[in-house]
Design a protein around this motif. Sequence first.
Motif, PDB file in Angstrom:
ATOM      1  N   PHE B  17       0.886  -1.168   0.000  1.00 59.64           N
ATOM      2  CA  PHE B  17       0.000   0.000   0.000  1.00 59.64           C
ATOM      3  C   PHE B  17       0.914   1.205   0.000  1.00 59.64           C
ATOM      4  O   PHE B  17       1.502   1.522   1.024  1.00 59.64           O
ATOM      5  CB  PHE B  17      -0.897   0.015   1.230  1.00 59.64           C
ATOM      6  CG  PHE B  17      -1.901  -1.120   1.248  1.00 59.64           C
ATOM      7  CD1 PHE B  17      -2.947  -1.148   0.344  1.00 59.64           C
ATOM      8  CD2 PHE B  17      -1.791  -2.150   2.171  1.00 59.64           C
ATOM      9  CE1 PHE B  17      -3.869  -2.173   0.359  1.00 59.64           C
ATOM     10  CE2 PHE B  17      -2.707  -3.172   2.189  1.00 59.64           C
ATOM     11  CZ  PHE B  17      -3.748  -3.199   1.281  1.00 59.64           C
ATOM     12  N   ALA B  22       2.457  -4.730   3.037  1.00 58.19           N
ATOM     13  CA  ALA B  22       1.521  -5.410   3.929  1.00 58.19           C
ATOM     14  C   ALA B  22       1.734  -6.924   3.895  1.00 58.19           C
ATOM     15  O   ALA B  22       1.572  -7.607   4.899  1.00 58.19           O
ATOM     16  CB  ALA B  22       0.084  -5.077   3.538  1.00 58.19           C
ATOM     17  N   SER B  42      -2.483  -8.737  15.190  1.00 58.14           N
ATOM     18  CA  SER B  42      -3.224  -7.752  14.413  1.00 58.14           C
ATOM     19  C   SER B  42      -2.271  -6.921  13.561  1.00 58.14           C
ATOM     20  O   SER B  42      -1.226  -6.498  14.021  1.00 58.14           O
ATOM     21  CB  SER B  42      -4.001  -6.859  15.384  1.00 58.14           C
ATOM     22  OG  SER B  42      -4.722  -5.925  14.674  1.00 58.14           O
ATOM     23  N   GLY B  43      -2.639  -6.715  12.296  1.00 60.74           N
ATOM     24  CA  GLY B  43      -1.828  -5.882  11.412  1.00 60.74           C
ATOM     25  C   GLY B  43      -0.756  -6.642  10.653  1.00 60.74           C
ATOM     26  O   GLY B  43       0.025  -6.044   9.921  1.00 60.74           O
ATOM     27  N   LYS B  46      -3.055 -10.581   7.519  1.00 61.52           N
ATOM     28  CA  LYS B  46      -3.956 -11.717   7.312  1.00 61.52           C
ATOM     29  C   LYS B  46      -5.148 -11.331   6.436  1.00 61.52           C
ATOM     30  O   LYS B  46      -5.458 -11.995   5.441  1.00 61.52           O
ATOM     31  CB  LYS B  46      -4.486 -12.230   8.677  1.00 61.52           C
ATOM     32  CG  LYS B  46      -3.419 -12.538   9.690  1.00 61.52           C
ATOM     33  CD  LYS B  46      -4.005 -13.048  10.994  1.00 61.52           C
ATOM     34  CE  LYS B  46      -4.852 -12.025  11.731  1.00 61.52           C
ATOM     35  NZ  LYS B  46      -4.083 -10.921  12.334  1.00 61.52           N
ATOM     36  N   THR B  48      -5.467  -8.807   4.499  1.00 66.01           N
ATOM     37  CA  THR B  48      -4.999  -8.444   3.160  1.00 66.01           C
ATOM     38  C   THR B  48      -4.827  -9.692   2.300  1.00 66.01           C
ATOM     39  O   THR B  48      -5.241  -9.726   1.132  1.00 66.01           O
ATOM     40  CB  THR B  48      -3.685  -7.661   3.263  1.00 66.01           C
ATOM     41  OG1 THR B  48      -3.905  -6.535   4.109  1.00 66.01           O
ATOM     42  CG2 THR B  48      -3.212  -7.208   1.902  1.00 66.01           C
TER      43      THR B  48
END
Lengths: 292, 374, 409
Positions: B17, B22, B42-43, B46, B48
Motif C-alpha cells: 500500500f 503489507a 493484528s496488522g 492476514k 490483506t
Amino acid sequence: MTSGNESAGGRGRSRAVTALLLAPTSAWYLLLLIVPLIILLVFSLGARAPEGGYAPALQLDNYLELPTRATAFFNTLWMAAGGTMLCLLVGYPLAYYLATRAGTKRTLLLVLVVVPFWTSFLIRTYAWMTILGNQGIPAIAEGLGFGHIALINTPLAVMIGIVYNYLPLMVFPLYVSLERLDKRLLEASKDLGAGRLATFRQVTLPLSAAGLLSGAMLVFIPIMGEYVIPALLGGGKVFFVGNALVDLFLQSRNWPFGSAAAIVLILVILFAVTLYLRLGSRAGIQREVSIL
Amino acid sequence: MSERAADVELVDVTKRFGRFVAVERMNVSIARGTFYSLLGPSGCGKTTTLRMIAGFEQPSEGEVLIAGQPVAGVPAYRRNVNTVFQHYALFPHMDVARNVGYGLRQHGVKGEEERRRVDEALALVRLGGLGARRTWELSGGQQQRVALARALVNHPTVLLLDEPLGALDLKLRKEMQLELKALQHQVGITFVYVTHDQEEAITMSDVVVVMRDGRVQQQGSPQELYERPVNRFVAGFLGLSNFLAGRLVEHHPATGGAAVTIGEGMAIHGRVTDPEARPSAGAEVTVAVRPERLWIGRADDAAAERTAGATRVAGRVRQATYLGDQNEYRIETALGELVARRQNSEGGGALPGVGPGDPVLVGWRDEANLVLVA
Amino acid sequence: MDRNEFRDLYHDLRRGRITRRHFMAVTGLGVASAVVAACAPAASSPTPGPTAEPTPPPSEGATPAPTIDVNADWTPPEGVDLGDTLIMTTWPNYHDQKTLDRFKELTGVTVQLNIKGSNEEMLAELLVGGTGWDVLVPTNYTFETYGSKGIVEKLDLTKIPRFDASRYDQRLLSPAFYPAGSKDQYGFNKDWGTTGFTINTKQISTLLTTWKEFFERTQADLSGKVMIHDYQLTSIGSALVALGYSFNSVDDAELAKAEELLVAVKPHLFAITSDYQPAMRSGDAWMTMTWTNDAVQLHRDIPEIEYVIAADGGEIWSDFFAVVTGAPHREAAYAFLDFMATPKVAAQDAIFHGAPLIDSAAIALLPAEATGNKITYPDPASLTKLEFGTAELLTSQARADLWARVKSA
Ligand SMILES: Nc1ncnc2c1ncn2[C@@H]1O[C@H](COP(=O)(O)OP(=O)(O)O)[C@@H](O)[C@H]1O
Ligand SMILES: [Mg+2]
C-alpha cells in the motif's frame, strides 16, 4: 394497590409536565399553521370586495373557477416532479462521489457545494438571468456554430434555475445516507456474485432510499411553492401556482380566489407527499427511515 | 493421487500500500478440503491476504491461483470464493432468507429452487425456520450463522473466514469453534480461516500459517508448530515457553542435534528446530522449553537423579498458582525465573508441602530443548 | 407645426418666454387630453382628470408671479425633525440616485426605494395597510380610489412651500383633487408621459407604427423577441387599442376579444415584465411596451433603440407625488415633496429619468438637449389619440381577473 396509584399519579404529573413543555410549540403551531389555514379556508368561501380583498360570503364559486388555473397547476406539478427527478439524477452521482470517492478532497468539495449559498437566492437567480440570456450561453453556442438557441424565459431556464437552487437540498441527505452506508456490504454483495450494477440496484440504492426520499421531499415541496425562479427566469411566461397566488393577492386582489387556489395547492402537496410515503413504505424504505 | 490438488495457491505474492509492504513474498499452497488458518497478531497482513484471494485487492507482485487457475483480473464477483466477513456484513434491508439467497439470485437461482437451497443452508447452520426473521433481531451467534449460511449456500470452492468468531463471547466462541470444524468436515469445502487467537488456530486447523509483519514465519500442522517452532516469535506466539539465552557449541545439520551452553557455562543438548538454519559455532541462540516439560521436585528428592532429566537446576519457589486443570510454579533459579506447570491428573498436580520460598529442584530432558536460531 | 417650429417653442418654454400652459395649448397636448376625454365612456364620468369639456383657452398673460426664486436651491425646513429614513414606493428607473443622495446630504434622510410594476400592486399592499410607506408615486387614475379610501393624505401645502399650482397645467394637475373638482389636493405632478413601444432598429428594419402591428408582428417575425408590461392597465389597454377599441374599455365583449388576443400573443412573448430595460439592453428582446422615461434612458445609451407612440392610440399618463396616510416619516415625506417641487431639483432629476415635466419653472431650467429630445417632448400630433386611464380601471374586477387569467394561461 398504593404503588399502582402512585405510579398512575406520577404518570399524570409527567403528562402535565409534557403538556407544559409542549405548550410553546403547540401555541406556535396553532398561531402559525392552524389559524392561517382556517383564515384561508374562510376566505376561499368568500367573495372579492369591489376594490379587491375579501368580502364575507358563503359560496363555492372560487373553487369552481379553479379550472381556469389548470395550466398553472399542471406546470407546477410537472416542473416540481421533473425538477426533483433532475436533482436526483444530478445529485445522486455527486453525493455518491462525495461519500465514497472524494477522499481528502471531500471537505473542500462539500464546502464548494455550499459556497454559492452564501449569497442571496435572488442574486444567484439574477446571475442566471445573465448566464441564460442571449449574451450568455446562447452567444457562446452561436459562436461555436450551434445556431441560435433560446434559453432565458423558457421552461428549460426555469428548470435549470430550480435544479441549481435545490440541488444541495438533494445532495446533503443523499450524502449522509451514502456516507453511512457500510462499504463492507458492497463487498459482501460482490463477494456473493453481484456486479457493480447489480450491487448498486440491490444494496446501495435501497440503503440510500431514506436519504433519497427525504431529499426528494426537501426538493419537491418547496418547488411546488416556488414563484421567484419562474418569475425571474421564466419572464412571467412559465407560470406556477405560486405566481398565480402572487398575482391574485398582490395584483388583482382577488383574495377569495387566491385562498381557494392556495388551499388546493396545499392539498395537492399533501397528496403528493402521502403518495411518496406510500411508495416508500411499499419499497420497504420506511423501516430504513426509522433506522436512520 | 499422491498429492491432493491445491485449491488456493499464492506464488511469491507481495502486496504494497504505497510504500508500506503489507504482505511480502508469500508462498502458500492450500490443499483441497483443508481447514487452513492464517494466524498472527493484528496488522500482520492476514486480512490483506484473504482479500487478495477474494478479489478485493490485487497483488502488487506474484500470482494467486484458485483451483489451479490464475485469477489476476478476475473480479470478486466472478470468483467461486465466498467470504464470511469479520462483522458479518448482513444486508439490513433483507430478512434472513433473502440474505442467504442473495448469492443464489445473482446466479439466476430463483423461486422454488432458491427457497429449497436456502432452507437447506439454514438447516445446515441450525437456523431452520428463522428465514423470515430480520437480521437485527438475531443474536450475535445467530447472525454469524446466517453469514456462514449465506456463503456456504453457493457451494464455493473456497470459503474465506475473517475472524468470524471475534465478536462472540468466550463460551459461544468455543461452541462455534467445534461447530465450524464439524461443518467444514461435513461440507468438505476448503476453509481459509483468519484469526489472531493461537488457541483457536490450534484447535480447529489442519494447517496453520503463522505470519508476522507481512511475512510467513512458519507453516505446518498445529502440532508441528507447537512442538517445533522455528523461531522465537512462533514459539512465543503459540503457547508459553521459557526462553534461555545460549551460545551454540556445535550443530549437526543432518539430525538437527546441537550442543549449547547456557547460563554460567552449563552445557545442554537439544535440536535446532529450523531445518534450514545453519548456525555457526559460537552463534547466539535461544533455547525454548515449554513449562509442562519442566520437572519439579523437592530439593532433597532422592528420585531426582533418575526422573528429572539431564538438565537440572536448583531454585526457590516465588509463586505457586492454582489454575484449575494445572498448577503453575514460578521458580527463581540461576538461569533466571522459570515457569513450570503440572497437570492436575492422577499422579500429578500440586507438590504437597511446597509453597513460596521453599527450595526446589527443576529439571528437564534434552528433547525439551528447542534451539532457536532466530 | 414642423419640427423646427416645435424646437423653437421648446426653447421659448425653456427660457420662460411662454408658459407651460401656453406651450401645451399651442402644441396640442391640451387637445389630446380633451379628445381623449371626449372619447372616454360615459361610465367614467366621476373620473378626475380629463373632463368632457373642451379645453379652456389658455388664460393669456397668466404667467404666475413666482412665489419663490425658481433658481434657488432647496433648503430643509427649519426646526423640524426629519428623522433619518424615508420610504418611497415608485417605479423602476424613475429617480436619479444623485437626487436622492443630494436629499440625504441636505437632510440626513436616506430615501429607500420600493419598486413596483403596477399601480395595482401598490394598491394591493395599501389596502392591507401597515405598509410603512411614506411617499407614493401614483398615476393619475388612482386618486379617486386613494382619496375615497383615505389611502393617501390630503396634502398640507404649507409644508410644501416650493409647490406653486400656477406653474402646473391645471388639467394635468386636476386628477390629484378628490372629490373631483374640489379644492382638496392629494398630490402634485412628478412628470407625464406616454405608453408606447421601443424598437431595436438594428434588429427590426421595417418600423412599426401601431399597436395592431405590434401584436401582429409579435405573433409573426418577432416571435420570442417582444415584451409587454406585467400591468393590466397598459397591456390590456394596448391590446384593446390594437383591436380598435378604447384603451379604457370595460365592455365585456371587447375585453373578451382583448383576452383572446393576449392569450394568443403570450407564447410569442419574450417576457411579461414591467422591468424591461435589462432585456432590451442585453439584446435578449428587440421590442417592448415602454414608458417615456424608459424610452429616453434606453435611447440615450443605445441610440438604435427608437420609441414609437402608436398611431392607433394608447395611454398618456401623469405620475404624482403623494404622502401615504399614516406615513411613519411624515415630516421627511413632506420635506421630500418640497424638495422635488423645487424647479432646479426636478429639472436635474428629469435629465436622468427623461420623462417630460409639467412644472413650467423646472422646464425652463432644462438644457436644450432635454427639451429638444423628441422622445421626451414628441410631436404633439402624435398624442391626439392617446387616452388617460380612467379611475374605474384600478379596481375593475373584470380587468383584474382577465389579466390574472392571461398570465396563468
Ligand atoms: N487499503 C489499505 N491501505 C493502506 N494500508 C492498508 C490497507 N489495508 C491494510 N493496510 C495495512 O496493511 C497492514 C495489514 O493489514 P491487515 O491485512 O488488515 O492486517 P490483519 O492481519 O490485522 O488482518 C496493516 O498495517 C494495515 O494498516
Ligand atoms: Mg484483519
